[in-house]
Design an enzyme around this catalytic site. Sequence first.
Site, short mmCIF file in Angstrom:
data_model
loop_
_atom_site.label_atom_id
_atom_site.label_comp_id
_atom_site.label_asym_id
_atom_site.label_seq_id
_atom_site.Cartn_x
_atom_site.Cartn_y
_atom_site.Cartn_z
N ASP A 1 0.85 -1.20 0.00
CA ASP A 1 0.00 0.00 0.00
C ASP A 1 0.88 1.24 0.00
OD1 ASP A 1 -2.31 1.48 0.03
OD2 ASP A 1 -2.72 1.19 2.17
N HIS B 1 2.80 3.51 -9.00
CA HIS B 1 2.68 2.07 -9.23
C HIS B 1 3.93 1.52 -9.92
CE1 HIS B 1 -1.30 2.26 -7.74
NE2 HIS B 1 -1.85 2.82 -8.79
N LEU C 1 11.64 -20.23 -4.54
CA LEU C 1 10.52 -19.43 -4.04
C LEU C 1 9.28 -19.59 -4.92
CD1 LEU C 1 9.48 -16.93 -2.28
CD2 LEU C 1 10.25 -15.52 -4.20
C1 FPP Z 1 -1.74 0.31 -3.49
O1 FPP Z 1 -1.26 1.62 -3.57
C2 FPP Z 1 -1.15 -0.61 -4.41
C3 FPP Z 1 -1.85 -1.39 -5.30
C4 FPP Z 1 -3.00 -0.97 -6.09
C5 FPP Z 1 -1.41 -2.78 -5.49
C6 FPP Z 1 0.04 -2.95 -5.82
C7 FPP Z 1 0.38 -2.66 -7.21
C8 FPP Z 1 1.62 -2.46 -7.63
C9 FPP Z 1 2.81 -2.55 -6.74
C10 FPP Z 1 1.82 -2.12 -9.06
C11 FPP Z 1 2.56 -3.13 -9.84
C12 FPP Z 1 2.00 -4.50 -9.78
C13 FPP Z 1 2.59 -5.55 -10.42
C14 FPP Z 1 2.15 -6.95 -10.14
C15 FPP Z 1 3.69 -5.37 -11.36
P1 FPP Z 1 -2.39 2.73 -3.51
O2 FPP Z 1 -2.59 3.24 -4.89
O3 FPP Z 1 -3.62 2.20 -2.85
O4 FPP Z 1 -1.72 3.80 -2.59
P2 FPP Z 1 -2.48 4.93 -1.73
O5 FPP Z 1 -3.26 4.22 -0.67
O6 FPP Z 1 -1.36 5.75 -1.19
O7 FPP Z 1 -3.33 5.71 -2.70
#
Ligand code: FPP
Length: 260
Positions: free
Chosen positions: A25, A42, A136
């Site tokens: 997150d 992301h 893994l």
């Molecule tokens: C949350 O950050 C993250 C996600 C939506 C999931 C994780 C996704 C990635 C790490 C992107 C790449 C994925 C792959 C598999 C290559 P958020 O947008 O909710 O953050 P915030 O709460 O600060 O808005």
Amino acid sequence: MKGESAAEERLARERLPRHVAVIMDGNGRWARERGLSRIRGHRAGAESIREIVRTAGELGIGYLTLYAFSIENWKRPKREVASLMALLKRYLRRERAELDRNNVRLRVIGRIAGLPEDVRGAIRDAVRHLDRNTGLTLVLALNYGGRGEITDAVRALCRRCARGEISPEAVDEATISSSLDTAGMPDPDLLIRTSGEMRVSNFLLWQISYAEIHVTPVYWPDFRRGEFIRALLDYQGRERRFGGVGEAADPRPGSRSPGE
Ligand code: FPP
């Protein structure tokens, strides 16, 4: 960094968690603080995935499950969803060779049929390409929700009961575990959540019953090797009791006994 390697030396290699699950997150907040688009956040998050997967493999951790896209994530703006899907596809295509070199297997959990066909194709190719590896197991949770997973498992069990394959009395915790997407995997020993929120957000609801939880304020794009080692050290400092007193036995099927 010197401090980082000293922390790494304190890790007891024989007491590492078998399965680490991560709620990644904070990509959006990381980007906002830098005046960047959420998509850039992301992308930086995908770099962290690379580093954490490599580190988990090197340390000899058995399973790493990453919450990459939740059922709720469809509610985000269309453009953001499209770039998350594109990022996932690119990750699977570009990282395949490195994952293979590092002996990583890939597994996915979640309602995969609900993903776009091109993403499903990239998943199929990557899973097939890596299926002989023995190191893994990287588990990507995609279009995943814990309640949905349990609902699907209950439906499957009801169907088996209706067909007379099993009796309702034969349904026990092991039957339920083996009807989930994570069938055959050990439950997570450690659940990590980045960016400070104290929630489980519908992630692996059944499986995290006895998991130790490590919440760090660090945003996912800043969660790199050093932070991961700190989470593992935090885990190793906990006394796991599984509801008993002192060092009680792990009640989960297929679990190690204490001291093993
Ligand atoms: C949350 O950050 C993250 C996600 C939506 C999931 C994780 C996704 C990635 C790490 C992107 C790449 C994925 C792959 C598999 C290559 P958020 O947008 O909710 O953050 P915030 O709460 O600060 O808005």
